[in-house]
Design a protein around this motif. Structure first.
Motif, PDB file in Angstrom:
ATOM      1  N   THR A   1       0.634  -1.351  -0.031  1.00 39.98           N
ATOM      2  CA  THR A   1      -0.062   0.059   0.009  1.00 39.98           C
ATOM      3  C   THR A   1       0.952   0.993   0.085  1.00 39.98           C
ATOM      4  O   THR A   1       0.575   2.208  -1.001  1.00 39.98           O
TER       5      THR A   1
ATOM      6  N   THR B   1      -9.685  -7.118  -2.009  1.00 43.12           N
ATOM      7  CA  THR B   1      -9.367  -6.502  -0.877  1.00 43.12           C
ATOM      8  C   THR B   1     -10.138  -7.365   0.468  1.00 43.12           C
ATOM      9  O   THR B   1      -9.467  -7.519   1.523  1.00 43.12           O
TER      10      THR B   1
ATOM     11  N   TYR C   1      -8.428 -10.773   1.226  1.00 44.24           N
ATOM     12  CA  TYR C   1      -7.277 -10.610   1.740  1.00 44.24           C
ATOM     13  C   TYR C   1      -7.524 -10.203   3.391  1.00 44.24           C
ATOM     14  O   TYR C   1      -6.518 -10.604   4.124  1.00 44.24           O
TER      15      TYR C   1
ATOM     16  N   LEU D   1      -5.353  -2.477  -2.203  1.00 44.76           N
ATOM     17  CA  LEU D   1      -6.097  -3.574  -1.674  1.00 44.76           C
ATOM     18  C   LEU D   1      -5.524  -4.363  -0.793  1.00 44.76           C
ATOM     19  O   LEU D   1      -6.362  -4.998   0.124  1.00 44.76           O
TER      20      LEU D   1
ATOM     21  N   TRP E   1      -4.067   1.508  -6.558  1.00 44.33           N
ATOM     22  CA  TRP E   1      -4.998   0.784  -6.174  1.00 44.33           C
ATOM     23  C   TRP E   1      -4.597  -0.611  -5.837  1.00 44.33           C
ATOM     24  O   TRP E   1      -4.871  -1.481  -4.957  1.00 44.33           O
TER      25      TRP E   1
END
Length: 476
Positions: free
Chosen positions: A159, A365, A368, A310, A306
């Protein structure tokens, strides 16, 4: 000098807490950069003109070097003062950091990452060594979870990497970490205390070379498979040589009292079961953090921002669930959080595979986050439960073994995921790169599910052994 763990009502000093924080933050910085690089691979492949099998060495090479250094942890902690080791780790971290910042080609960037791996290979065993030695056993679960949180929160790396890459470019990923590393250095240098004796011991150089042979040869074997496929004769030769080197180390260590890692830790069956499951857990974890950002960019078509985002909700979820898992272990035992966690991890893998044709960034997302919930209940508790099976004189060796396998399993995880994708691209048979990558990723999800099933089986057997041992002790 006796370990403070023997004093059950011992209060944890502020110096110990700050030392844990300092060593943990330095490890965090190293692993943050390692995981942040995963999301940069498509960009770096284009910038430096390298393949996915080459660029993945930024992760697998880093973890390989870190794991090799960690095999020396038990020796270094006996031979040198902890503060001195920390200072060396800090110096190496900054050397590697600036090499990466100013890299003008791929080899220079890779060398910087390898030096960073040495730093993490020194700092992470320091973190867990301080916890295992200076924290009372009644509080061990929650402090091990605290240490695991500091390290595993580096899973926000993709991220972080995605955000910075999208807005500032990949070199800024290293610049932004610099102030946090300086803060970690200050905390560690001013708070690490020497609470264990130093005694000179001989370095088992021969044993280190055998272990290095295991790690390097098996890593090179997977790299060979990524380039030439599973049928490559050289792949099988390297793999067999790696296993042979492992056998030679085991035979060598059995007859040496000063072995790098005392092989007698593997006489404790429940330790072995926790150790193998811990390796599989980390392999799956790093495999996921490598696979998902690349899948998001190369298959789903998302940009780096993006693809990195996620993983954020799942990574933040670990911050809350890991301490909870440690408290549950301290109060209820290890079986409940570990078996629940592994089952949740398995479910997430099945969902990824089942919905692969329909995966979007929001769906990835969600899956995960489910994976992270399972990982949070499993990871640090496997380490805590495994270490509890060892007597005090073997805890240093157990700590070194756990830390080394954590890094090396991560290295193999990244290599394995890249290998399946690379082989699929190599034998595309008319498929587009996107379709070939998707097919390779499907194979990756299958492998991760099989590993989770194996991990579950090992721990079911582990806790049956524990129950049987308890019943036998009651009879006698």
């Amino acid at each position: 000098m006796q370990s403070q763990q023997l004093t059950s009502n011992k209060q944890v000093s502020s110096h110990t807490i700050l030392a844990i924080l300092g060593t943990g933050l330095l490890s965090f910085c190293g692993i943050l950069l390692e995981t942040a690089m995963n999301v940069t691979f498509p960009t770096l492949m284009h910038t430096f003109g390298v393949s996915i099998s080459a660029v993945q060495w930024l992760t697998s090479g880093y973890l390989l070097v870190a794991s090799l250094v960690m095999t020396l942890a038990s020796y270094m902690h006996k031979q040198f003062k902890l503060k001195l080791l920390f200072i060396w780790a800090v110096d190496l971290f900054f050397v590697g950091l600036f090499l990466c910042i100013y890299a003008i080609n791929f080899p220079m960037l890779l060398i910087g990452r390898l030096i960073g791996g040495i730093a993490t290979g020194m700092s992470t065993p320091l973190l867990f060594g301080i916890i295992n030695y200076d924290i009372p056993v009644q509080k061990l679960g929650r402090y091990m979870a605290m240490g695991a949180i500091i390290v595993s929160m580096a899973s926000v790396g993709p991220t972080y990497g995605g955000l910075v890459l999208f807005h500032l470019g990949w070199r800024a990923i290293f610049w932004i970490v610099l102030p946090l590393a300086v803060f970690a250095a200050i905390l560690g240098i001013f708070n690490i205390r020497q609470t264990r004796p130093i005694h000179k011991t001989q370095l088992d150089l021969k044993g280190f070379l055998w272990l290095a042979g295991v790690f390097v040869l098996i890593s090179l074997a997977f790299n060979e498979a990524a380039v030439h496929g599973w049928a490559s004769l050289f792949f099988w030769i390297l793999l067999l040589l790696g296993f042979a080197s492992g056998w030679l180390y085991a035979n060598h260590a059995l007859h040496l009292s000063t072995a790098l890692i005392n092989i007698h830790i593997f006489k404790y069956h429940r330790f072995v079961l926790s150790f193998v499951a811990y390796a599989l857990c980390q392999l799956i974890n790093i495999g996921m953090s490598f696979l998902l950002p690349n899948y998001g960019q190369l298959v789903v078509g998302a940009n780096s921002l993006w693809a990195g985002l996620l993983l954020l909700p799942g990574s933040l979820l670990r911050l809350f669930l890991m301490p909870f898992g440690g408290v549950v272990l301290d109060k209820k035992g290890a079986a409940m959080p570990i078996l629940t966690g592994i089952s949740t991890t398995l479910l997430s893998g099945i969902l990824f595979l089942s919905f692969q044709s329909y995966l979007t960034i929001p769906l990835m997302t969600l899956f995960y986050a489910l994976f992270s919930a399972g990982f949070s209940l499993t990871f640090s508790n496997l380490l805590t439960d495994g270490m509890k099976q060892l007597p005090g004189d073997l805890k240093g060796d157990g700590n070194a073994a756990f830390n080394a396998i954590q890094q090396y399993a991560g290295s193999i995880g990244a290599s394995l995921m890249a290998t399946f994708i690379s082989i699929s691209q190599l034998h595309a048979n008319g498929l587009t790169t996107t379709r070939a990558t998707a097919r390779g990723s499907m194979h990756d999800f299958v492998v991760l599910i099989v590993m989770a099933l194996l991990m579950l089986g090992l721990q079911i057997f582990n806790f049956r052994l524990a129950k049987q041992k308890t019943n036998d002790s009651k009879v006698h």
